[in-house]
Structures are given as C-alpha cells and as structure tokens.
Design an enzyme around this catalytic site. Structure first.
Site, PDB file in Angstrom:
ATOM      1  N   GLU A 121       0.838  -1.199   0.000  1.00  0.00           N
ATOM      2  CA  GLU A 121       0.000   0.000   0.000  1.00  0.00           C
ATOM      3  C   GLU A 121       0.873   1.248   0.000  1.00  0.00           C
ATOM      4  O   GLU A 121       2.032   1.211   0.402  1.00  0.00           O
ATOM      5  CB  GLU A 121      -0.877   0.030   1.255  1.00  0.00           C
ATOM      6  N   SER A 181     -12.481   3.784 -10.168  1.00  0.00           N
ATOM      7  CA  SER A 181     -13.581   3.377  -9.302  1.00  0.00           C
ATOM      8  C   SER A 181     -13.611   4.258  -8.061  1.00  0.00           C
ATOM      9  O   SER A 181     -14.665   4.548  -7.521  1.00  0.00           O
ATOM     10  CB  SER A 181     -13.467   1.909  -8.915  1.00  0.00           C
TER      11      SER A 181
END
Ligand code: NAG
Ligand code: NAG
Length: 350
Positions: A121, A181
């Site tokens: 991440e 998204s």
C-alpha cells in the site's frame, strides 16, 4: 496388551495435538525432517508467513520457491508451530492494522530471527505505525529502498532483439481512456482529469462512471485507446502500481502517468514508454501534445520501440514476493532494527 495399545494411541494423540494436529500434524510428519535444525545447517532459509495477505492462503506443497521461481534453498512455511525454526517471519501489514492479526510478542524470538514488515500500500494507507517501533528488522515493500523491494512490475532486458511491427497496437477508437472506481475530488488526479477532459475527449470507465469493467474486458478496452491515464490514487515514493505495469503496457496504450516524480518512473520503467504529467508546464500543453501525437503515426509508434529490447514482468503472487527474501538473504545487514517504522513509512513521501 490392549491397555498398552490404548496408552500408546493416547500418547500419539497428545503429541499430535501438541504439534498442531490435525492442521499441522500430517504436514509436519510427511514433509519436515524430525530434526528441523538440519535445514539451517544445509544452508536453507526458512520463511514463515505468519498470516496470508488478505486471508488468501495458497498451497506450500513441495519446494515452492524452486518449483515456481527457481529460487534455491528457500523453505516457505505457514505453520505457526515452526516459529522457533524460522529465519524470517513475515507480517503483512493490512491484517495488523485492521486488528485481525497480532504480532506474537509473547514468544521468545530466537537469536538471529528477523521480523519482516510487508506492504504494497501507499504510506497513507498503512495506518499508524508508532506502536511498531523497535520491532521489525526488515521491510518488504514496493519502495526501491526497502530491504526487499517488491514492485508491482519490472522491466527486463530481452535476450534477443525482437520484432516490432506486430507490437504496435492498431485499431484505436478513443484518444484517452481512464478507468476509475475510487473518485475523490481532492485527488490531484481528479483535477488533472477535469482539466484534460475539458480540452480533449477522455473516455471514462469504472464504477464511478457507472460503466464498470469486468476484469476480462479491461485490457481489450484499454487497447482501443491511444493513451491510458495511469493515474495513481496516492502520490508517494516509488508507488507505481499495476495501472502502469499491467493495464497500460499489456493493454497496448501509451501510459500518461501521474504519481511519484519523473525520476522514480525513469528508474524502473522502460525508456520512452510513458508520458509523465509533470513533463508539461500545464495540462493544456499535455492535451495539445497528446492530440498531436495521436495524429502522427510515426511519433506515436516511437513510444513502443522499447519493446524491441525490453519486456515487462508483472508480480502478482505473494509466494514469489516472499521467496525473493531468500535470493537476497545473504546480503541483508547482520543487524538492523527499524526504531521508527512510522517515520520510515512516511519518509520521502512526495
Ligand atoms: C477494431 O475494433 C472493433 C471494435 O472492437 C472490431 O469490431 C473490429 O473488428 C476491429 N478491427 C480490427 C482490424 O481488428
Ligand atoms: C531484530 O529486532 C529485534 C528487536 O528490536 C532485535 O532484538 C534483534 O537483534 C534484531 N535482529 C536482527 C538480526 O537484526
């Protein structure tokens, strides 16, 4: 006679329960030598995955690192009962930060054992790491300065110079495409998209645009576009994700990248394979450049000449990432302690 039989059966049962049977007993007896330290003597590195990333376990039957990735002397295990024998114990950060897994701080750490902190991440999504001061010995992340660097992809030189003609994608229907998204107004990429789409047509797909793409449709869709906006959702050092490595390169569109600085991309991506937003004084200039490039077949095709000399390798399997520890094990520093993991995580956060 009968009693002796029953007694020995109970004995085996207790032993089985002690070493983690039924989950671990069979594997322990069938695959692991009774004297486990035999391995370290034979130069084998034992890596224990304390938990699997995102709870998705995978079979570790056989000599996984050798069979799949030709990395020798590497034993990947996930039975926690093998903690005392592990040279490296790997902790994926997501589950720690969510609290679904915990560090085994109560267990005595064998001398020489390294604890590794692993994440893919961006720094902003790793949570607070203050509590992990003076615990970890290694970092395994996408950053080039991690002890074990696990990028989303990498360029590799081709053995023989390839042919190009068939590599230049034809049949383009859209100038620029963006798949999004997670649309957030405050993202820098959103600002750039807005400015860009005011000047040139940008075809938008994804949940935000109410045109979700099935994973099987992703690459064919991108292949219809001259340019693919490989805009990262976090701007952070070396944070270059599959948006570039898979979507753009495999889809056969020229990536327009927004993320870490140009130098980070130049250090890892194939030469002349992308367009960085920061190369332009304004989004207006970028828009003009894209439009002209799409109209000039020859100049456009120059963004694909790298394919003669380079190929792109994707990393998608956690086993491969963890096996990589073994190939670099002997060059790890003898002793290393991350005294402030929080600071390390946020460092050079461009
Ligand atoms: C170009 O794309 C369209 C739409 O996907 C398709 O119908 C057509 O067959 C393609 N043409 C070529 C030459 O690949
Ligand atoms: C790993 O970190 C621990 C905890 O800080 C430390 O005691 C140990 O010496 C370190 N081991 C290595 C091999 O760096």
């Amino acid at each position: 006679m009968k009693i002796r039989f029953v007694l020995s059966f109970l004995c085996v049962l207790t032993l089985g329960l002690l070493v983690g049977w039924p989950r671990g007993f069979h594997t322990l007896t069938s695959k692991i030598p009774a004297n486990y330290s035999y391995w370290s003597r034979s130069g084998q590195v034992t890596i224990l995955m304390w938990h699997w990333p995102f709870g998705k376990s995978s079979s570790l039957q056989g000599d996984v690192c050798w069979d799949l990735y030709r990395i020798p002397n590497c034993k990947l295990v996930d039975q926690r009962s093998l903690f005392p024998f592990a040279d490296v114990v790997v902790f994926h950060n997501r589950e720690l930060s969510q609290g679904t897994e915990k560090l085994p701080l109560h267990l005595p750490r064998p001398r020489g054992q390294r604890w590794a902190w692993m994440t893919l991440e961006s720094p902003a999504h790793n949570g607070d790491l203050y509590q992990y001061a003076n615990i970890f010995n290694m970092t395994i992340t996408h950053r080039r300065d991690a002890d074990i660097s696990i990028p989303y992809g990498e360029r590799l030189p081709k053995k023989a110079e390839g042919h190009l003609a068939e590599d230049i994608p034809q049949n383009k229907s859209f100038l620029a495409c963006w798949v999004v998204s997670n649309y957030r107004a405050h993202h820098r990429r959103t600002q750039v998209y807005k400015e860009l789409s005011a000047r040139i047509p940008v075809k938008v797909y994804g949940r935000w645009a109410n045109t979700p793409l099935a994973i099987s449709a992703l690459l064919p869709t991108i292949s219809r576009c001259y340019f693919y906006l490989a805009f990262e959702n976090s701007i952070a050092k070396d944070y270059i994700t599959e948006k570039l490595w898979r979507n753009a390169y495999q889809g056969g569109a020229v990536p327009v990248v927004l993320g870490p600085p140009l130098e980070d991309y130049k250090a890892v991506a194939p030469p002349n394979s992308f367009i960085h937003v920061d190369e332009f004084a304004s989004v207006k200039d970028l828009a003009k450049y894209l439009q002209q490039l799409a109209e000039d077949k020859k100049r456009y095709s120059e963004y694909f000449t790298w394919k003669r000399q380079w190929k792109v390798k994707l990393y998608t399997d956690w086993k491969e990432r963890v096996c990589k520890i073994c190939s670099q094990y002997n060059s790890l520093p003898q002793e290393k302690i991350y005294s402030d993991l929080q600071a390390w995580n946020k460092a050079n956060n461009s």
